[in-house]
Motif scaffolding. Structure first.
Motif, PDB file in Angstrom:
ATOM      1  N   ALA A  33       0.833  -1.210   0.000  1.00 16.67           N
ATOM      2  CA  ALA A  33       0.000   0.000   0.000  1.00 16.67           C
ATOM      3  C   ALA A  33       0.866   1.258   0.000  1.00 16.67           C
ATOM      4  O   ALA A  33       0.563   2.230  -0.706  1.00 16.67           O
ATOM      5  N   ILE A  34       1.937   1.237   0.763  1.00 16.43           N
ATOM      6  CA  ILE A  34       2.853   2.385   0.796  1.00 16.43           C
ATOM      7  C   ILE A  34       3.480   2.597  -0.577  1.00 16.43           C
ATOM      8  O   ILE A  34       3.532   3.722  -1.084  1.00 16.43           O
ATOM      9  N   ALA A  35       3.957   1.516  -1.186  1.00 14.03           N
ATOM     10  CA  ALA A  35       4.590   1.622  -2.506  1.00 14.03           C
ATOM     11  C   ALA A  35       3.604   2.145  -3.549  1.00 14.03           C
ATOM     12  O   ALA A  35       3.940   3.028  -4.353  1.00 14.03           O
ATOM     13  N   LYS A  37       0.963   4.005  -3.047  1.00 17.26           N
ATOM     14  CA  LYS A  37       0.673   5.420  -2.778  1.00 17.26           C
ATOM     15  C   LYS A  37       1.802   6.307  -3.288  1.00 17.26           C
ATOM     16  O   LYS A  37       1.562   7.359  -3.884  1.00 17.26           O
ATOM     17  N   LEU A  38       3.046   5.885  -3.060  1.00 13.02           N
ATOM     18  CA  LEU A  38       4.181   6.679  -3.540  1.00 13.02           C
ATOM     19  C   LEU A  38       4.246   6.710  -5.070  1.00 13.02           C
ATOM     20  O   LEU A  38       4.667   7.708  -5.650  1.00 13.02           O
ATOM     21  N   LEU A  39       3.833   5.630  -5.710  1.00 14.13           N
ATOM     22  CA  LEU A  39       3.794   5.628  -7.172  1.00 14.13           C
ATOM     23  C   LEU A  39       2.713   6.583  -7.687  1.00 14.13           C
ATOM     24  O   LEU A  39       2.896   7.249  -8.703  1.00 14.13           O
ATOM     25  N   ARG A  40       1.585   6.648  -6.964  1.00 14.91           N
ATOM     26  CA  ARG A  40       0.497   7.560  -7.352  1.00 14.91           C
ATOM     27  C   ARG A  40       0.812   9.013  -7.008  1.00 14.91           C
ATOM     28  O   ARG A  40       0.361   9.932  -7.687  1.00 14.91           O
ATOM     29  N   GLN A  41       1.565   9.203  -5.915  1.00 14.04           N
ATOM     30  CA  GLN A  41       1.865  10.564  -5.448  1.00 14.04           C
ATOM     31  C   GLN A  41       3.371  10.708  -5.188  1.00 14.04           C
ATOM     32  O   GLN A  41       3.809  10.802  -4.042  1.00 14.04           O
ATOM     33  N   PRO A  42       4.190  10.740  -6.241  1.00 12.80           N
ATOM     34  CA  PRO A  42       5.645  10.814  -6.053  1.00 12.80           C
ATOM     35  C   PRO A  42       6.110  12.083  -5.334  1.00 12.80           C
ATOM     36  O   PRO A  42       7.212  12.114  -4.794  1.00 12.80           O
ATOM     37  N   GLU A  43       5.265  13.104  -5.271  1.00 17.10           N
ATOM     38  CA  GLU A  43       5.639  14.327  -4.558  1.00 17.10           C
ATOM     39  C   GLU A  43       5.782  14.085  -3.048  1.00 17.10           C
ATOM     40  O   GLU A  43       6.358  14.905  -2.323  1.00 17.10           O
ATOM     41  N   LEU A  44       5.291  12.964  -2.547  1.00 13.08           N
ATOM     42  CA  LEU A  44       5.426  12.619  -1.127  1.00 13.08           C
ATOM     43  C   LEU A  44       6.792  12.029  -0.780  1.00 13.08           C
ATOM     44  O   LEU A  44       7.147  11.937   0.393  1.00 13.08           O
ATOM     45  N   LEU A  45       7.554  11.633  -1.782  1.00 16.16           N
ATOM     46  CA  LEU A  45       8.827  10.955  -1.546  1.00 16.16           C
ATOM     47  C   LEU A  45       9.806  11.766  -0.683  1.00 16.16           C
ATOM     48  O   LEU A  45      10.368  11.205   0.269  1.00 16.16           O
TER      49      LEU A  45
END
Length: 69
Positions: A33-35, A37-45
């Motif tokens: 789920a974390i991965a 989400k990061l793929l959908r919202q890379p600005e969170l990285l």
């Protein structure tokens, strides 16, 4: 007197129980789920990297658990 020795096994016996398997499954689902989400919202990285670095400094995670780039 004869000495009994254990036969060597070419395989390893897994001693994890059902509880351990359920925990492993839950951890896998969480990481997926974390991965996703990061793929959908890379600005969170950057925020995630900052939080991980912070926890590393505080000793909450080990270097082996988080290897920074």
């Amino acid at each position: 007197m004869s000495r009994r020795t254990k036969p060597t096994k070419p395989y390893r016996v897994k001693k994890a129980g059902i509880k351990d398997e359920n925990i492993d499954r839950q951890i896998l689902v969480l990481h997926q789920a974390i991965a996703e989400k990061l793929l959908r919202q890379p600005e969170l990285l950057p925020q995630v990297q900052h939080k991980l670095a912070e926890r590393l400094e505080q000793g909450q995670i080990s270097y082996g658990a988080y290897i920074p780039k």
